[in-house]
Scaffold this motif. Structure first.
Motif, PDB file in Angstrom:
ATOM      1  N   ARG A 282       4.324  -3.857 -21.026  1.00  0.00           N
ATOM      2  CA  ARG A 282       5.400  -3.746 -19.989  1.00  0.00           C
ATOM      3  C   ARG A 282       5.921  -5.042 -19.611  1.00  0.00           C
ATOM      4  O   ARG A 282       7.117  -5.216 -19.038  1.00  0.00           O
ATOM      5  CB  ARG A 282       4.471  -3.111 -18.731  1.00  0.00           C
TER       6      ARG A 282
ATOM      7  N   VAL B 172       8.224  -6.286 -22.346  1.00  0.00           N
ATOM      8  CA  VAL B 172       9.562  -5.475 -22.538  1.00  0.00           C
ATOM      9  C   VAL B 172      10.447  -5.671 -21.328  1.00  0.00           C
ATOM     10  O   VAL B 172      11.783  -5.636 -21.496  1.00  0.00           O
ATOM     11  CB  VAL B 172       9.115  -4.017 -22.728  1.00  0.00           C
ATOM     12  N   ALA B 173       9.885  -5.664 -20.229  1.00  0.00           N
ATOM     13  CA  ALA B 173      10.810  -5.871 -19.042  1.00  0.00           C
ATOM     14  C   ALA B 173      11.587  -7.258 -19.068  1.00  0.00           C
ATOM     15  O   ALA B 173      12.681  -7.277 -18.764  1.00  0.00           O
ATOM     16  CB  ALA B 173       9.756  -5.711 -17.689  1.00  0.00           C
TER      17      ALA B 173
ATOM     18  N   HIS C  49      14.399  -7.378 -21.746  1.00  0.00           N
ATOM     19  CA  HIS C  49      15.764  -6.522 -21.446  1.00  0.00           C
ATOM     20  C   HIS C  49      16.753  -7.451 -20.657  1.00  0.00           C
ATOM     21  O   HIS C  49      17.885  -7.428 -21.096  1.00  0.00           O
ATOM     22  CB  HIS C  49      15.372  -5.472 -20.221  1.00  0.00           C
TER      23      HIS C  49
ATOM     24  N   ASN D 109      18.889  -0.823 -24.892  1.00  0.00           N
ATOM     25  CA  ASN D 109      17.488  -0.572 -24.625  1.00  0.00           C
ATOM     26  C   ASN D 109      16.537  -1.473 -25.545  1.00  0.00           C
ATOM     27  O   ASN D 109      16.905  -1.756 -26.574  1.00  0.00           O
ATOM     28  CB  ASN D 109      17.024   0.768 -24.492  1.00  0.00           C
TER      29      ASN D 109
ATOM     30  N   SER E  41      12.263  -1.711 -26.729  1.00  0.00           N
ATOM     31  CA  SER E  41      10.913  -0.990 -26.757  1.00  0.00           C
ATOM     32  C   SER E  41       9.984  -1.993 -27.689  1.00  0.00           C
ATOM     33  O   SER E  41      10.448  -2.780 -28.379  1.00  0.00           O
ATOM     34  CB  SER E  41      10.926   0.361 -27.003  1.00  0.00           C
TER      35      SER E  41
ATOM     36  N   VAL F 292       6.223   1.167 -25.166  1.00  0.00           N
ATOM     37  CA  VAL F 292       7.001   1.103 -23.837  1.00  0.00           C
ATOM     38  C   VAL F 292       8.302   0.928 -23.945  1.00  0.00           C
ATOM     39  O   VAL F 292       8.799   0.173 -24.772  1.00  0.00           O
ATOM     40  CB  VAL F 292       6.248  -0.384 -23.246  1.00  0.00           C
TER      41      VAL F 292
ATOM     42  N   LYS G 127      12.495   1.272 -21.624  1.00  0.00           N
ATOM     43  CA  LYS G 127      13.147   1.236 -20.268  1.00  0.00           C
ATOM     44  C   LYS G 127      13.454   2.345 -19.938  1.00  0.00           C
ATOM     45  O   LYS G 127      13.489   3.630 -20.545  1.00  0.00           O
ATOM     46  CB  LYS G 127      14.296   0.319 -20.185  1.00  0.00           C
TER      47      LYS G 127
ATOM     48  N   LEU H 274      14.998  -3.525 -13.433  1.00  0.00           N
ATOM     49  CA  LEU H 274      13.982  -3.167 -14.463  1.00  0.00           C
ATOM     50  C   LEU H 274      12.854  -4.151 -14.256  1.00  0.00           C
ATOM     51  O   LEU H 274      13.162  -5.330 -13.789  1.00  0.00           O
ATOM     52  CB  LEU H 274      14.553  -3.438 -15.797  1.00  0.00           C
TER      53      LEU H 274
ATOM     54  N   PRO I 298       8.281  -4.555 -14.758  1.00  0.00           N
ATOM     55  CA  PRO I 298       6.960  -4.126 -15.604  1.00  0.00           C
ATOM     56  C   PRO I 298       6.573  -2.753 -15.105  1.00  0.00           C
ATOM     57  O   PRO I 298       5.927  -1.728 -15.751  1.00  0.00           O
ATOM     58  CB  PRO I 298       6.106  -5.154 -15.409  1.00  0.00           C
TER      59      PRO I 298
ATOM     60  N   MET J 246       8.782   0.202 -16.458  1.00  0.00           N
ATOM     61  CA  MET J 246       8.874   0.348 -17.989  1.00  0.00           C
ATOM     62  C   MET J 246       8.070   1.718 -18.225  1.00  0.00           C
ATOM     63  O   MET J 246       6.764   1.894 -17.647  1.00  0.00           O
ATOM     64  CB  MET J 246       8.083  -0.543 -18.454  1.00  0.00           C
TER      65      MET J 246
ATOM     66  N   SER K 128      14.245   6.109 -21.586  1.00  0.00           N
ATOM     67  CA  SER K 128      15.628   5.956 -22.287  1.00  0.00           C
ATOM     68  C   SER K 128      16.149   7.189 -23.075  1.00  0.00           C
ATOM     69  O   SER K 128      15.319   7.943 -23.498  1.00  0.00           O
ATOM     70  CB  SER K 128      15.530   4.717 -23.412  1.00  0.00           C
TER      71      SER K 128
END
Ligand code: HMS
Length: 257
Positions: free
Chosen positions: A20, A23-24, A27, A42, A44, A72, A74, A83, A85, A88, A109
């Motif tokens: 998380r 990925v956060a 973005h 997006n 993942s 994971v 968005k 956005l 963690p 997510m 998403s």
């Protein structure tokens, strides 16, 4: 019954938390590199399986290796500025949101089905990215692949960036188009016709890099074509450039570098 994150082995919960965070943070690279506007796009990442010798869970659950694979992604339509963690969304590889601690109304998403399909059918893929970056999307609007006329393309994509079929959102169509197009290609980017680029990578950072490089070469080849006819690179040179860049370039995995 919906899988509950808190009921999973601690090692899995820790792996989800780390995914998380990555990925956060990744973005932010999409607007920073000019690849998206508003909430488009997006990222993942597949949650790495804890190692087999992970300490036995303190929470009641099966062995980490027996936990369903997760990824994971968005939340849909949320501003990049908002956005984190904590928002997510965690999904199974069927694209179903689990009880992940976010509000039950927070939807993943709108491309979740596409990302999930890729993870189910391409085991080596650890990250997926979708953007509407201008130049790559302009090539997608024409349904025209980007020819391999730059050494940077040979390095990064091992050949042309192919076009995938026109596919509608909401079911497996986009994911199937991505997989069927990339399975026979060294490219980590595909231009989905009339839609935009999707990229894959060994992890989310690798897929974000592919999205950045896809837009860069789409722009350069577009400019070249305004000035004249670009020149192809011989196939054998494309192969050697790709092998060098993928296996020699940079600092490798040496932790001392
Ligand atoms: O292209 C699409 C859907 O395919 C956009 O809606 C997408 O980039 C952004 O959607 P999400 O905010 O991820 O739901």
């Amino acid at each position: 019954m919906t899988l509950a994150l808190t009921e999973l082995p601690e090692a899995v919960q820790e792996a989800v938390a780390r995914t998380r965070e990555r990925v956060a943070a990744l973005h932010a690279e999409l607007p920073r590199n000019g690849l998206v506007v508003w909430t488009a796009g997006n990222v993942s990442e597949r949650v790495p399986r804890p190692s087999a010798d992970a300490s036995p869970a303190s929470t009641p659950s099966a062995d980490p290796a027996e936990t369903p694979e997760l990824f994971v992604i968005k939340p849909s339509g949320v501003s990049y500025d908002d956005l984190s963690p904590e928002n997510m969304v965690v999904c199974t590889l069927d694209g179903e949101k689990i009880a992940d601690g976010t509000h039950e109304a927070l939807s993943p998403s709108s491309d979740t089905a596409a990302h999930a399909y890729v993870y189910r059918h391409m085991d080596h893929v650890g990250g997926v990215v979708h953007t509407h970056s201008t130049y790559a999307t302009a090539w997608a609007a024409r349904g025209e692949e980007i020819p391999c006329v730059l050494t940077m393309m040979a390095d990064e994509f091992g050949g042309p960036i192919p076009v995938g079929p026109l596919a509608v959102i909401g079911d497996d169509s986009i994911g199937r188009g991505i997989v069927e197009t990339l399975r026979g290609s060294r490219s980590r980017a595909v231009l989905m016709r009339n839609h935009g680029p999707f990229t894959i990578g060994r992890d989310a950072r690798d897929a974000v890099k592919a999205a950045v490089m896809c837009e860069e070469v789409a722009r350069t080849v577009h400019v070249s074509r305004q000035l004249g006819q670009e020149l192809e690179i011989p196939e054998n040179l494309v192969d050697s450039l790709f092998e060098r860049y993928q296996n020699v370039y940079g600092q490798g995995d040496d932790p001392r570098a």
